[in-house]
Design a protein around this motif. Structure first.
Motif, PDB file in Angstrom:
ATOM      1  N   PHE A  50       0.733  -1.206   0.018  1.00  9.60           N
ATOM      2  CA  PHE A  50      -0.079   0.084   0.070  1.00  9.60           C
ATOM      3  C   PHE A  50       1.024   1.361  -0.070  1.00  9.60           C
ATOM      4  O   PHE A  50       0.628   2.488  -0.485  1.00  9.60           O
ATOM      5  CB  PHE A  50      -0.834  -0.022   1.128  1.00  9.60           C
ATOM      6  CG  PHE A  50      -1.976   1.301   1.278  1.00  9.60           C
ATOM      7  CD1 PHE A  50      -2.741   1.447   0.495  1.00  9.60           C
ATOM      8  CD2 PHE A  50      -1.599   2.138   2.229  1.00  9.60           C
ATOM      9  CE1 PHE A  50      -3.789   2.480   0.362  1.00  9.60           C
ATOM     10  CE2 PHE A  50      -2.473   3.254   2.207  1.00  9.60           C
ATOM     11  CZ  PHE A  50      -3.552   3.416   1.312  1.00  9.60           C
ATOM     12  N   SER A  54       0.401   4.404  -2.510  1.00  4.14           N
ATOM     13  CA  SER A  54       0.143   5.679  -2.087  1.00  4.14           C
ATOM     14  C   SER A  54       1.229   6.623  -2.566  1.00  4.14           C
ATOM     15  O   SER A  54       0.796   7.953  -2.761  1.00  4.14           O
ATOM     16  CB  SER A  54       0.075   5.653  -0.347  1.00  4.14           C
ATOM     17  OG  SER A  54      -0.032   6.720   0.012  1.00  4.14           O
ATOM     18  N   SER A  58       0.434   9.908  -4.852  1.00  4.00           N
ATOM     19  CA  SER A  58       0.925  11.091  -4.399  1.00  4.00           C
ATOM     20  C   SER A  58       1.740  12.005  -5.427  1.00  4.00           C
ATOM     21  O   SER A  58       1.543  13.134  -5.604  1.00  4.00           O
ATOM     22  CB  SER A  58       1.679  11.050  -3.094  1.00  4.00           C
ATOM     23  OG  SER A  58       0.822  10.557  -1.976  1.00  4.00           O
ATOM     24  N   THR A 119      -5.506  12.872  -3.417  1.00  4.91           N
ATOM     25  CA  THR A 119      -4.812  11.690  -2.645  1.00  4.91           C
ATOM     26  C   THR A 119      -5.648  11.175  -1.888  1.00  4.91           C
ATOM     27  O   THR A 119      -5.385   9.747  -1.785  1.00  4.91           O
ATOM     28  CB  THR A 119      -3.401  12.388  -2.126  1.00  4.91           C
ATOM     29  OG1 THR A 119      -2.675  13.496  -2.903  1.00  4.91           O
ATOM     30  CG2 THR A 119      -2.574  11.555  -1.524  1.00  4.91           C
ATOM     31  N   ASN A 123      -6.308   6.994  -2.449  1.00  9.73           N
ATOM     32  CA  ASN A 123      -5.900   6.115  -1.471  1.00  9.73           C
ATOM     33  C   ASN A 123      -7.073   5.300  -0.934  1.00  9.73           C
ATOM     34  O   ASN A 123      -6.832   3.934  -1.038  1.00  9.73           O
ATOM     35  CB  ASN A 123      -5.332   6.948  -0.351  1.00  9.73           C
ATOM     36  CG  ASN A 123      -3.852   7.089  -0.653  1.00  9.73           C
ATOM     37  OD1 ASN A 123      -3.154   6.697  -1.440  1.00  9.73           O
ATOM     38  ND2 ASN A 123      -3.051   8.232  -0.124  1.00  9.73           N
ATOM     39  N   TYR A 127      -7.646   1.209  -1.348  1.00  7.18           N
ATOM     40  CA  TYR A 127      -8.121   0.457  -0.281  1.00  7.18           C
ATOM     41  C   TYR A 127      -9.463  -0.418  -0.474  1.00  7.18           C
ATOM     42  O   TYR A 127      -9.515  -1.605  -0.137  1.00  7.18           O
ATOM     43  CB  TYR A 127      -8.251   1.318   1.108  1.00  7.18           C
ATOM     44  CG  TYR A 127      -8.894   0.515   2.202  1.00  7.18           C
ATOM     45  CD1 TYR A 127      -7.992  -0.252   2.801  1.00  7.18           C
ATOM     46  CD2 TYR A 127     -10.262   0.983   2.885  1.00  7.18           C
ATOM     47  CE1 TYR A 127      -8.283  -0.991   4.088  1.00  7.18           C
ATOM     48  CE2 TYR A 127     -10.483   0.346   4.020  1.00  7.18           C
ATOM     49  CZ  TYR A 127      -9.895  -0.493   4.644  1.00  7.18           C
ATOM     50  OH  TYR A 127      -9.934  -1.217   5.567  1.00  7.18           O
ATOM     51  N   SER A 148      -0.897   7.422   5.508  1.00  6.66           N
ATOM     52  CA  SER A 148      -1.106   7.850   4.331  1.00  6.66           C
ATOM     53  C   SER A 148      -1.852   9.085   4.426  1.00  6.66           C
ATOM     54  O   SER A 148      -1.574  10.164   3.573  1.00  6.66           O
ATOM     55  CB  SER A 148      -1.843   6.900   3.541  1.00  6.66           C
ATOM     56  OG  SER A 148      -3.233   6.762   3.940  1.00  6.66           O
ATOM     57  N   SER A 152      -0.299  12.705   3.049  1.00  5.57           N
ATOM     58  CA  SER A 152      -1.032  13.275   2.241  1.00  5.57           C
ATOM     59  C   SER A 152      -1.173  14.805   2.644  1.00  5.57           C
ATOM     60  O   SER A 152      -1.208  15.786   1.767  1.00  5.57           O
ATOM     61  CB  SER A 152      -2.605  12.929   2.228  1.00  5.57           C
ATOM     62  OG  SER A 152      -2.467  11.540   1.661  1.00  5.57           O
TER      63      SER A 152
END
Length: 229
Positions: A50, A54, A58, A119, A123, A127, A148, A152
């Motif tokens: 993840f 992420s 970003s 972002t 994310n 998920y 995350s 962000s």
């Protein structure tokens, strides 16, 4: 200042740019879906974890909206100088620096909000995709999600500052294209991903980049009271 900002938003009809933001996020979703399904056909894993997903999200989001911000910056500032329409604004009983500051605040807030929203949204999309299709190896922990979110905020803050840097080149050349091209060059330097790392993903670096952008933005307008149009 708030009234001045609202007048600028209405004058340039800036709310319409949110349609572009939604369109960009739709494009991001399609891109993530294509990466997943293409890799599934080839029986490969698109993201190692993840954090990697992420970080890539970003970087892509920041690059996109810094360039997006340069277009708005060119419209709010550079085009007004080129068209001489800013002459009228400078006749108002308001300091030139206040007028220019309002424009820069609009660009910074727009960039911060779009990068943060996009972002977090993407994310969250990854998920949900992982829960539904198991696109990542292992499970995503709550701590990873919290990290995350924090990351962000810092990335959005860095992007907000960086969005002002192209103004320096644009003001020197009084060129919209120079403003946009310099933003493209900027994001190639700051948004590249290596080993789950980007410049703006580290808190101290992101704050430094944001402050650098604010300083350069101020340097771009510091002599506006004295400069003849």
């Amino acid at each position: 200042m708030i009234k001045l900002i609202n007048l600028e938003i209405k004058k340039f009809k800036l709310m319409k740019y949110w349609k572009g933001v939604l369109g960009a996020n739709l494009g991001f979703i399609i891109f993530i879906g294509m990466v997943y399904f293409l890799n599934k056909v080839e029986e490969e894993i698109p993201f190692d974890n993840f954090e990697m997903a992420s970080t890539i999200i970003s970087a892509v989001v920041s690059a996109t909206f810094i360039i997006f911000a340069s277009v708005i910056l060119a419209k709010l500032v550079i085009d007004e100088y080129k068209n001489k329409s800013i002459d009228l604004m400078f006749t108002y009983p308001i300091s030139r620096k206040k007028i220019m500051s309002a424009k820069l605040i609009i660009v910074m807030v727009f960039t911060f909000m779009t990068v943060l929203f996009s972002t977090l949204f993407l994310n969250g999309f990854v998920y949900i995709m992982d829960i539904t299709f198991d696109i990542l190896p292992g499970d995503i922990s709550i701590q990873e999600l919290i990290n995350s979110v924090w990351k962000s905020f810092f990335i959005a803050f860095a992007a907000a500052g960086l969005s002002l840097i192209p103004l320096l080149i644009g003001m020197l050349r009084k060129s919209s294209s120079a403003t946009i091209v310099s933003s493209i060059f900027l994001v190639t330097l700051t948004s590249s991903v290596s080993n789950n790392f980007t410049f703006s993903s580290v808190m101290t670096v992101s704050i430094s980049l944001a402050l650098l952008g604010i300083i350069i933005g101020w340097l771009s307008i510091r002599n506006v009271e004295k400069t003849d149009l």
